[in-house]
Enzyme design. Structure first.
Site, short mmCIF file in Angstrom:
data_model
loop_
_atom_site.label_atom_id
_atom_site.label_comp_id
_atom_site.label_asym_id
_atom_site.label_seq_id
_atom_site.Cartn_x
_atom_site.Cartn_y
_atom_site.Cartn_z
N GLU A 146 0.85 -1.19 0.00
CA GLU A 146 0.00 0.00 0.00
C GLU A 146 0.89 1.24 0.00
O GLU A 146 2.09 1.16 0.30
CB GLU A 146 -0.92 -0.02 1.22
N GLY A 189 5.55 -0.73 2.87
CA GLY A 189 6.23 -1.56 1.89
C GLY A 189 6.37 -2.96 2.44
O GLY A 189 5.50 -3.80 2.29
N SER A 190 7.46 -3.19 3.17
CA SER A 190 7.72 -4.52 3.72
C SER A 190 6.90 -4.81 4.97
O SER A 190 6.80 -5.97 5.38
CB SER A 190 9.21 -4.66 4.03
N ARG A 230 36.28 -4.73 -28.85
CA ARG A 230 36.82 -3.39 -28.62
C ARG A 230 38.34 -3.46 -28.46
O ARG A 230 38.86 -4.27 -27.69
CB ARG A 230 36.18 -2.82 -27.35
N GLN A 266 44.84 -7.61 -18.61
CA GLN A 266 44.60 -8.37 -17.38
C GLN A 266 43.47 -7.79 -16.54
O GLN A 266 42.69 -8.54 -15.93
CB GLN A 266 45.89 -8.44 -16.57
N ILE A 295 32.82 -2.22 -18.72
CA ILE A 295 33.56 -2.77 -19.85
C ILE A 295 33.19 -2.05 -21.15
O ILE A 295 34.04 -1.81 -22.01
CB ILE A 295 33.32 -4.29 -19.97
N HIS A 296 31.93 -1.69 -21.27
CA HIS A 296 31.47 -0.98 -22.47
C HIS A 296 31.98 0.46 -22.54
O HIS A 296 31.85 1.10 -23.59
CB HIS A 296 29.94 -0.97 -22.54
N GLU A 303 9.95 -8.46 -4.03
CA GLU A 303 9.79 -9.60 -3.11
C GLU A 303 10.63 -9.45 -1.85
O GLU A 303 11.07 -10.44 -1.26
CB GLU A 303 10.15 -10.93 -3.81
#
Length: 401
Positions: free
Chosen positions: A131, A135-136, A284, A295, A353-354, A379
């Site tokens: 509501e 919450g929890s 890349r 590394q 990484i991108h 949940e």
């Protein structure tokens, strides 16, 4: 990357189901997911495809038209779907929780009426506990159902319904003081009502309004809504199990399997993030060679893959524990906690990484970066999981005497 997140001991039927779902994900979900997500468009065609595959009835017993599969099969299926697009797994999950609650706790009449239609995907489920003011803290629910002849009259406002608009059946948790004397513990005076409605927004039946979709950072496509009850009349035979005061237990049972589902979603998203990261790292180039040969990037990939494997193993363990008929709140809490946290970390590493391209909406990792945080909350938050885990550990390791 077929080498990661493999599951030992599966039957031929389980492997066939998962292979079919994975092919569907690769061909029908991944190619369109980012475009649909950017438009916040409900994936109607994808959902229809999953209905044809029988996914909506995966755990519904064969006598009701379902496939009668285990929680493990379902969790591994969800993992595959979330690998393609997490929002689609959310559409399936809420439906599954309601079907599970009906299977475990419904009256025979309720099972006979709802489960065949749910297995076919004709009735689509959503469930509602939260509501606006809580919450929890489920015990603080203020929505109320009051007996009036052969009906209950429901009033209150609910929040965060996945499938709130597209569903046609909502399991709603309300307080019912009737038959429960003053001073009764809050969790013993709650009841789950099975509320049927039309799909859509606005007043979907007299006394019940779905105002519209809540705009979200991620987890788009699936409709997340409020639900407002104002004099909503529900027949007494739509009390889940036919008995008031059992709603809290019904919902917690549903949430327990839902936590395995969220863990599976975390595993699927993390696996996709790893796939994207390891692929990009080999394409890349910097300083004259692919960044995968540096590394620092190899270390990052090693950590990501280890987290994917660890989360998958804990998710599988929690599902198998539940399938065996044993209590699994400890294992489900651990799996949900670890998988959601690791998912966030793996997605962020793939994003790093991108480099700058990870910030571009042209790259899939941008979508995953916005989707992963939902798993930290859905949940039950990490803090709630730790409370569950801590209490159960103290039960298991209580000092005698």
């Amino acid at each position: 990357m077929a080498r990661l997140a493999q599951t030992e001991g599966l039957t031929d039927i389980q492997r066939e189901i998962l292979s079919t779902v994975r092919d569907f994900v690769d061909k029908e979900i991944i190619p369109v997911a980012t475009e649909l997500e950017h438009r916040d468009e409900y994936p109607t065609q994808i959902v229809e495809g999953l209905k044809e595959l029988g996914v909506f009835g995966l755990m519904i017993p064969e006598e009701y038209g379902g496939l009668g599969e285990s929680l493990l099969t379902y969790a591994l299926t969800v993992e595959e779907i979330a690998r393609g697009w997490m929002s689609v797994s959310g559409i399936i999950n809420t439906h599954f929780i309601v079907a599970y609650m009906l299977k475990q706790h419904g009256t025979q009449e309720q099972k006979d009426y709802f489960l065949p239609k749910m297995a076919a995907g004709e009735i689509r489920g959503a469930f509602s506990m939260s509501e606006p003011a809580l919450g929890s803290d489920v015990s603080a629910i203020s929505s109320k159902g009051v007996r009036d002849g052969d009906d209950y009259v429901l009033n209150g406002q609910k929040m965060w319904l996945t499938n709130g608009g597209s569903s046609t059946l909502v399991a709603v948790l309300c307080r019912t003081d009737e038959g429960h004397p003053e001073g009764t513990a809050a969790h013993k005076s709650m009841t789950t009502f099975l509320v049927e409605k039309e799909a859509g927004f606005g007043e979907v039946r007299p006394g019940l309004t779905i105002p519209g979709k809540i705009e979200k950072m991620g987890y788009k496509g699936v409709d997340t809504t409020e639900l407002i009850m104002d004099g909503l009349r529900v027949p007494a035979d739509r009390v889940l199990g036919g008995e008031t005061g059992r709603g809290f237990y019904h919902m917690m049972d549903g949430v327990e399997v839902g936590r395995v589902n969220v863990a599976a979603r975390g595993c699927g998203v993390a696996q996709r993030a790893f796939e994207l990261g390891v692929s990009y790292a080999q394409q890349r180039q910097t300083f004259g060679k692919p960044i995968a040969q540096h590394q620092a990037i190899q270390f990052k990939l090693a950590e990501m893959a280890t987290k994917v494997e660890a989360a998958h193993a804990m998710m599988v363990n929690a599902a198998r524990k539940k399938d065996s008929g044993q209590r699994n709140d400890l294992e489900a809490g651990m799996a949900k906690y670890l998988a959601s946290e690791y998912c966030k970390e793996v997605v962020e590493d793939a994003f790093r990484i991108h480099g700058g391209y990870g910030f571009s909406k042209e790259y899939e990792i941008e979508r995953l970066y916005r989707e992963a945080p939902m798993l930290l909350i859905g949940e039950g938050t990490a803090e709630i999981q730790k409370m569950i885990i801590g209490r159960r550990l103290l039960e298991e390791y209580r000092i005698q005497g």
